[in-house]
Design a protein around this motif. Structure first.
Motif, PDB file in Angstrom:
ATOM      1  N   ALA A 268     -24.951 -19.768  -1.197  1.00  0.00           N
ATOM      2  CA  ALA A 268     -25.147 -19.473   0.231  1.00  0.00           C
ATOM      3  C   ALA A 268     -26.148 -18.341   0.385  1.00  0.00           C
ATOM      4  CB  ALA A 268     -23.817 -19.068   0.866  1.00  0.00           C
ATOM      5  N   ASP A 269     -26.683 -18.216   1.615  1.00  0.00           N
ATOM      6  CA  ASP A 269     -27.614 -17.101   1.881  1.00  0.00           C
ATOM      7  C   ASP A 269     -26.866 -15.774   1.926  1.00  0.00           C
ATOM      8  OD1 ASP A 269     -29.726 -18.776   2.063  1.00  0.00           O
ATOM      9  OD2 ASP A 269     -29.543 -19.073   4.231  1.00  0.00           O
ATOM     10  N   LYS A 270     -25.652 -15.845   2.447  1.00  0.00           N
ATOM     11  CA  LYS A 270     -24.881 -14.597   2.549  1.00  0.00           C
ATOM     12  C   LYS A 270     -23.438 -14.836   2.109  1.00  0.00           C
ATOM     13  CE  LYS A 270     -27.240 -11.813   5.936  1.00  0.00           C
ATOM     14  NZ  LYS A 270     -28.443 -12.576   6.355  1.00  0.00           N
ATOM     15  N   ILE A 271     -22.855 -13.822   1.509  1.00  0.00           N
ATOM     16  CA  ILE A 271     -21.451 -13.916   1.077  1.00  0.00           C
ATOM     17  C   ILE A 271     -20.684 -12.802   1.803  1.00  0.00           C
ATOM     18  CG2 ILE A 271     -19.893 -13.997  -0.922  1.00  0.00           C
ATOM     19  CD1 ILE A 271     -22.314 -15.855  -1.290  1.00  0.00           C
ATOM     20  N   ILE A 272     -19.568 -13.187   2.430  1.00  0.00           N
ATOM     21  CA  ILE A 272     -18.707 -12.184   3.077  1.00  0.00           C
ATOM     22  C   ILE A 272     -17.372 -12.186   2.336  1.00  0.00           C
ATOM     23  CG2 ILE A 272     -17.431 -11.601   5.185  1.00  0.00           C
ATOM     24  CD1 ILE A 272     -19.664 -12.912   6.795  1.00  0.00           C
ATOM     25  N   SER A 273     -16.941 -11.004   1.926  1.00  0.00           N
ATOM     26  CA  SER A 273     -15.640 -10.962   1.269  1.00  0.00           C
ATOM     27  C   SER A 273     -14.594 -10.384   2.221  1.00  0.00           C
ATOM     28  CB  SER A 273     -15.705 -10.095   0.013  1.00  0.00           C
ATOM     29  OG  SER A 273     -14.385  -9.914  -0.451  1.00  0.00           O
ATOM     30  N   ASN A 274     -13.492 -11.102   2.380  1.00  0.00           N
ATOM     31  CA  ASN A 274     -12.375 -10.640   3.213  1.00  0.00           C
ATOM     32  C   ASN A 274     -11.166 -10.314   2.338  1.00  0.00           C
ATOM     33  OD1 ASN A 274     -10.014 -12.211   5.437  1.00  0.00           O
ATOM     34  ND2 ASN A 274     -10.773 -10.134   5.577  1.00  0.00           N
ATOM     35  N   VAL A 275     -11.422  -9.989   1.087  1.00  0.00           N
ATOM     36  CA  VAL A 275     -10.300  -9.625   0.218  1.00  0.00           C
ATOM     37  C   VAL A 275     -10.442  -8.156  -0.193  1.00  0.00           C
ATOM     38  CG1 VAL A 275     -10.181 -11.997  -0.631  1.00  0.00           C
ATOM     39  CG2 VAL A 275     -11.354 -10.280  -1.988  1.00  0.00           C
ATOM     40  N   SER A 276      -9.441  -7.671  -0.895  1.00  0.00           N
ATOM     41  CA  SER A 276      -9.429  -6.270  -1.298  1.00  0.00           C
ATOM     42  C   SER A 276     -10.737  -5.878  -1.998  1.00  0.00           C
ATOM     43  CB  SER A 276      -8.256  -6.064  -2.263  1.00  0.00           C
ATOM     44  OG  SER A 276      -8.454  -4.882  -2.992  1.00  0.00           O
ATOM     45  N   PRO A 277     -11.362  -4.750  -1.614  1.00  0.00           N
ATOM     46  CA  PRO A 277     -12.592  -4.326  -2.289  1.00  0.00           C
ATOM     47  C   PRO A 277     -12.359  -4.003  -3.770  1.00  0.00           C
ATOM     48  CG  PRO A 277     -11.819  -2.644  -0.758  1.00  0.00           C
ATOM     49  CD  PRO A 277     -10.989  -3.869  -0.516  1.00  0.00           C
ATOM     50  N   PHE A 278     -11.122  -3.712  -4.136  1.00  0.00           N
ATOM     51  CA  PHE A 278     -10.826  -3.477  -5.554  1.00  0.00           C
ATOM     52  C   PHE A 278     -11.054  -4.764  -6.349  1.00  0.00           C
ATOM     53  CE2 PHE A 278      -8.570  -0.125  -3.399  1.00  0.00           C
ATOM     54  CZ  PHE A 278      -8.800   0.975  -4.200  1.00  0.00           C
ATOM     55  N   LEU A 279     -10.621  -5.889  -5.756  1.00  0.00           N
ATOM     56  CA  LEU A 279     -10.850  -7.184  -6.414  1.00  0.00           C
ATOM     57  C   LEU A 279     -12.345  -7.458  -6.521  1.00  0.00           C
ATOM     58  CD1 LEU A 279      -8.421  -9.870  -4.870  1.00  0.00           C
ATOM     59  CD2 LEU A 279      -8.618  -9.168  -7.239  1.00  0.00           C
ATOM     60  N   VAL A 280     -13.054  -7.123  -5.450  1.00  0.00           N
ATOM     61  CA  VAL A 280     -14.497  -7.404  -5.411  1.00  0.00           C
ATOM     62  C   VAL A 280     -15.221  -6.667  -6.526  1.00  0.00           C
ATOM     63  CG1 VAL A 280     -16.612  -7.171  -4.041  1.00  0.00           C
ATOM     64  CG2 VAL A 280     -14.475  -7.869  -2.931  1.00  0.00           C
ATOM     65  N   VAL A 382      11.210  -2.667   5.962  1.00  0.00           N
ATOM     66  CA  VAL A 382      11.283  -1.224   5.651  1.00  0.00           C
ATOM     67  C   VAL A 382      10.019  -0.834   4.893  1.00  0.00           C
ATOM     68  CG1 VAL A 382      13.802  -0.983   5.565  1.00  0.00           C
ATOM     69  CG2 VAL A 382      12.597  -1.725   3.526  1.00  0.00           C
ATOM     70  N   GLY A 383       9.524   0.369   5.170  1.00  0.00           N
ATOM     71  CA  GLY A 383       8.387   0.878   4.407  1.00  0.00           C
ATOM     72  C   GLY A 383       8.814   1.060   2.958  1.00  0.00           C
ATOM     73  N   ASP A 384       7.897   0.816   2.029  1.00  0.00           N
ATOM     74  CA  ASP A 384       8.307   0.881   0.617  1.00  0.00           C
ATOM     75  C   ASP A 384       7.146   1.341  -0.262  1.00  0.00           C
ATOM     76  OD1 ASP A 384       9.931   0.662  -1.593  1.00  0.00           O
ATOM     77  OD2 ASP A 384      10.594  -1.368  -1.147  1.00  0.00           O
ATOM     78  N   ASN A 385       7.470   1.567  -1.527  1.00  0.00           N
ATOM     79  CA  ASN A 385       6.510   2.083  -2.497  1.00  0.00           C
ATOM     80  C   ASN A 385       6.506   1.164  -3.729  1.00  0.00           C
ATOM     81  OD1 ASN A 385       5.085   3.544  -4.368  1.00  0.00           O
ATOM     82  ND2 ASN A 385       6.225   5.443  -4.117  1.00  0.00           N
ATOM     83  N   TYR A 386       5.323   0.729  -4.105  1.00  0.00           N
ATOM     84  CA  TYR A 386       5.153  -0.193  -5.246  1.00  0.00           C
ATOM     85  C   TYR A 386       5.760   0.360  -6.532  1.00  0.00           C
ATOM     86  CZ  TYR A 386       2.616  -3.288  -8.437  1.00  0.00           C
ATOM     87  OH  TYR A 386       2.283  -4.193  -9.412  1.00  0.00           O
ATOM     88  N   GLU A 387       5.662   1.706  -6.688  1.00  0.00           N
ATOM     89  CA  GLU A 387       6.185   2.373  -7.894  1.00  0.00           C
ATOM     90  C   GLU A 387       7.627   1.975  -8.184  1.00  0.00           C
ATOM     91  OE1 GLU A 387       4.945   4.867 -10.126  1.00  0.00           O
ATOM     92  OE2 GLU A 387       3.102   3.955  -9.367  1.00  0.00           O
ATOM     93  N   GLY A 439      -3.513  -9.502  -3.330  1.00  0.00           N
ATOM     94  CA  GLY A 439      -4.352  -8.844  -4.333  1.00  0.00           C
ATOM     95  C   GLY A 439      -4.600  -7.383  -4.010  1.00  0.00           C
ATOM     96  N   ASN A 440      -4.034  -6.865  -2.924  1.00  0.00           N
ATOM     97  CA  ASN A 440      -4.210  -5.436  -2.621  1.00  0.00           C
ATOM     98  C   ASN A 440      -3.497  -4.594  -3.677  1.00  0.00           C
ATOM     99  OD1 ASN A 440      -5.591  -5.968  -0.321  1.00  0.00           O
ATOM    100  ND2 ASN A 440      -4.063  -5.179   1.094  1.00  0.00           N
ATOM    101  N   PRO A 441      -4.142  -3.542  -4.197  1.00  0.00           N
ATOM    102  CA  PRO A 441      -3.465  -2.719  -5.202  1.00  0.00           C
ATOM    103  C   PRO A 441      -2.197  -2.110  -4.611  1.00  0.00           C
ATOM    104  CG  PRO A 441      -5.479  -1.660  -4.436  1.00  0.00           C
ATOM    105  CD  PRO A 441      -5.465  -3.029  -3.840  1.00  0.00           C
ATOM    106  N   GLU A 442      -1.207  -1.982  -5.430  1.00  0.00           N
ATOM    107  CA  GLU A 442       0.075  -1.380  -5.054  1.00  0.00           C
ATOM    108  C   GLU A 442       0.700  -2.029  -3.815  1.00  0.00           C
ATOM    109  OE1 GLU A 442      -0.067   2.875  -5.182  1.00  0.00           O
ATOM    110  OE2 GLU A 442      -1.400   2.841  -6.912  1.00  0.00           O
ATOM    111  N   GLY A 443       0.335  -3.268  -3.558  1.00  0.00           N
ATOM    112  CA  GLY A 443       0.913  -3.989  -2.413  1.00  0.00           C
ATOM    113  C   GLY A 443       0.687  -3.268  -1.097  1.00  0.00           C
ATOM    114  N   ALA A 444      -0.447  -2.538  -1.024  1.00  0.00           N
ATOM    115  CA  ALA A 444      -0.754  -1.746   0.188  1.00  0.00           C
ATOM    116  C   ALA A 444      -0.943  -2.702   1.363  1.00  0.00           C
ATOM    117  CB  ALA A 444      -2.025  -0.928  -0.039  1.00  0.00           C
ATOM    118  N   ILE A 445       0.023  -2.713   2.273  1.00  0.00           N
ATOM    119  CA  ILE A 445      -0.008  -3.776   3.295  1.00  0.00           C
ATOM    120  C   ILE A 445      -1.123  -3.594   4.313  1.00  0.00           C
ATOM    121  CG2 ILE A 445       2.375  -4.600   3.111  1.00  0.00           C
ATOM    122  CD1 ILE A 445       3.062  -2.834   5.530  1.00  0.00           C
ATOM    123  N   TYR A 446      -1.570  -2.355   4.517  1.00  0.00           N
ATOM    124  CA  TYR A 446      -2.648  -2.157   5.502  1.00  0.00           C
ATOM    125  C   TYR A 446      -3.947  -1.735   4.830  1.00  0.00           C
ATOM    126  CZ  TYR A 446       1.451  -1.962   8.581  1.00  0.00           C
ATOM    127  OH  TYR A 446       2.617  -2.233   9.227  1.00  0.00           O
TER     128      TYR A 446
END
Ligand code: FAD
Length: 457
Positions: A268-280, A382-387, A439-446
């Protein structure tokens, strides 16, 4: 090999909405999604008789705000139905309870003044801030090219609100700690307490909720996501699910295509990524010379919280469990007024938590299509922590899920007596689940935390 104008990686609401807009502008769009259906977090799943929303609870501003305009621009507004919620939310604290009625801001103010008469001026001031920032936002969107040099005079609140914590506006208007907690009850929607949350993120959407009204998407989020897909396909775009992108191809410093797990290559001429930038940067562009540099930058940023969700399919109606919840939808239970303390509890790595706060959402009270008559669908988040979850073996993980579910049911039974007797279906999603799906690191929901340091105009 077919060539597209634009390839979009990930069919979450970000990818789908930009895909719909571009397809409507006659761009040849290809959207690639690894899951078997589109939507990302905005998705539904079915278990037995019940339809569950994976994440979405409510939305505001479907009539008067930019959000409405975006939905129109994407061509989805006519394809979906919004159900107006009877109430915006109910907050339960140890010594009082309050319900925000939906769709009548003057009534909301009156109800608050009856409860907190000494704070009459502060209550008006608080809602003035919410209204003012939205007026300023409208001005900015319309005239940004003309007012940029005089912005601090014309749009002062908007201009600086991303560098001011929400607690600043709250303390300016309100003294009573109970009222402070009540007015900022929606903070878990952003995952940061008022002292840490950039005020813009709260105050702009709050206008949608309080002045325009709070809504649920009839049928659930999947209908919403599917509507975007339909628009893309009606405009000659292609949406492919169960296709995982593994690499972005680069030639002469330009992204020219993607490679997928099944071995295909798309250009494609352009690629847009809508996934975690860590994955990118870690995976898709790992061969690109500047990836490491970009990765270092984002690794320094603070991530958002994660969450655990409990999805219940019940063999009875919510009103049967508690007649007081006849019209309830979004109910927050707080065992303290101290949101910093609750936030700290979200983040502590150990399981020794009391659950100082949790949120119950009674979906089928609003949309009868989600469960058969006399049955119901609800969730607890409930808010939570991946750890807490990351180093458990499969067996330990299962046991922990059971233990934490047990704790939550016990707490919820104070408000929904005999809840456990009526459970027909129960699913639990932990921070590990969040990570697995997005694919967000640590399951970071936002994604990244919306702190004042990390917010830009
Ligand atoms: C628990 C929770 C509750 C929420 N409640 C509300 C609410 O009540 N109201 C509201 O307005 N918002 C709410 N939100 C926010 C809203 O859900 C999100 O902002 C929005 O859905 C995010 O969309 P996105 O496109 O940015 O990302 P995502 O939904 O994460 O989409 C990313 C997509 O990329 C796909 N993907 C990942 N890797 C690959 C790959 N290698 N190849 C191809 N595809 C890939 C994923 O499968 C996913 O479909 C909530 C969010 C959460 C987590």
């Amino acid at each position: 090999m077919k060539k597209y104008d634009i390839i979009i990686i990930g069919a979450g609401l970000g990818g789908l909405s930009i895909g719909a807009m571009l397809a409507k502008k006659d761009k040849k769009v290809l959207v690639l999604e690894k899951h078997y259906q589109v939507g990302g977090y905005a998705t539904n799943f079915k278990r037995g008789d019940f339809i569950f929303d994976a994440s979405l609870h409510a939305t505001g501003g479907v009539k008067k705000t930019d959000y409405h305009k975006i939905l129109k621009k994407c061509g989805v507004f006519e394809k979906i139905k919004f159900i107006k919620l009877p109430e915006i939310y109910t907050s339960i604290f140890p010594d009082f309870k309050f319900t925000f009625k939906n769709g009548d801001i003057e009534q909301v103010k009156k109800d608050l003044i009856v409860k907190f008469p000494k704070e009459k001026i502060g209550i008006k001031l608080w809602f003035y801030f919410i209204k003012k920032i939205n007026k300023e936002n409208k001005l900015w969107q319309k005239y940004k090219n003309f007012i940029v040099f005089i912005a601090p005079i014309i749009i002062p609140i908007l201009m600086f609100s991303h560098k001011i914590p929400l607690s600043f506006f709250l303390n300016l208007a309100i003294r009573d700690k109970k009222l402070k907690a009540l007015l900022t009850q929606l903070w878990p929607y952003w995952g940061l307490p008022p002292k840490k949350l950039a005020s813009q993120y709260f105050l702009i959407p709050a206008y949608g909720y309080f002045y325009d009204g709070a809504y649920y998407l009839k049928g659930g989020a999947q209908i919403f996501s599917n509507a975007f897909r339909e628009v893309i396909e009606e405009n000659n775009g292609v949406v492919q699910t169960s296709i995982e992108v593994i690499e972005i191809l680069v030639k002469n410093e330009k992204a020219i295509g993607v490679k997928t797990k099944d071995g295909n290559i798309y250009f494609a001429d352009k690629i847009i990524s809508n996934v975690s930038p860590f994955l990118v940067y870690e995976n898709f562009l790992s061969k690109w010379k500047d990836s490491q540099k970009e990765l270092e930058k984002i690794k320094k940023m603070e991530l958002s919280i994660s969450a655990t969700q409990f999805y219940f399919g019940l063999d009875t109606s919510i009103v049967n469990l508690n007649p007081k919840f006849k019209n309830a939808y979004e109910v927050f239970v707080n065992l303290t007024y101290d949101y910093d303390k609750i936030y700290r509890e979200f983040l502590i790595p150990s399981f020794k938590r009391e659950y100082l706060s949790f949120n119950m959402t009674f979906y089928s009270n609003i949309d009868s299509g989600l469960a058969p008559i006399n049955k119901s669908v609800m969730s607890i988040i409930v808010g939570d922590n991946y750890e807490r979850w990351k180093n458990l073996s499969n067996n330990e993980y299962k046991i922990k899920k059971k233990e934490e579910t047990e704790k939550i049911i016990k707490l919820a039974e104070k408000y929904l007596p005999e809840l456990r007797k009526h459970i027909e279906v129960l699913e639990v999603a932990t921070p590990k689940t969040m990570k697995r799906y997005t694919g967000n690191p640590e399951g970071a929901i936002y994604g990244f935390a919306q702190t004042i340091l990390q917010c830009g105009f």
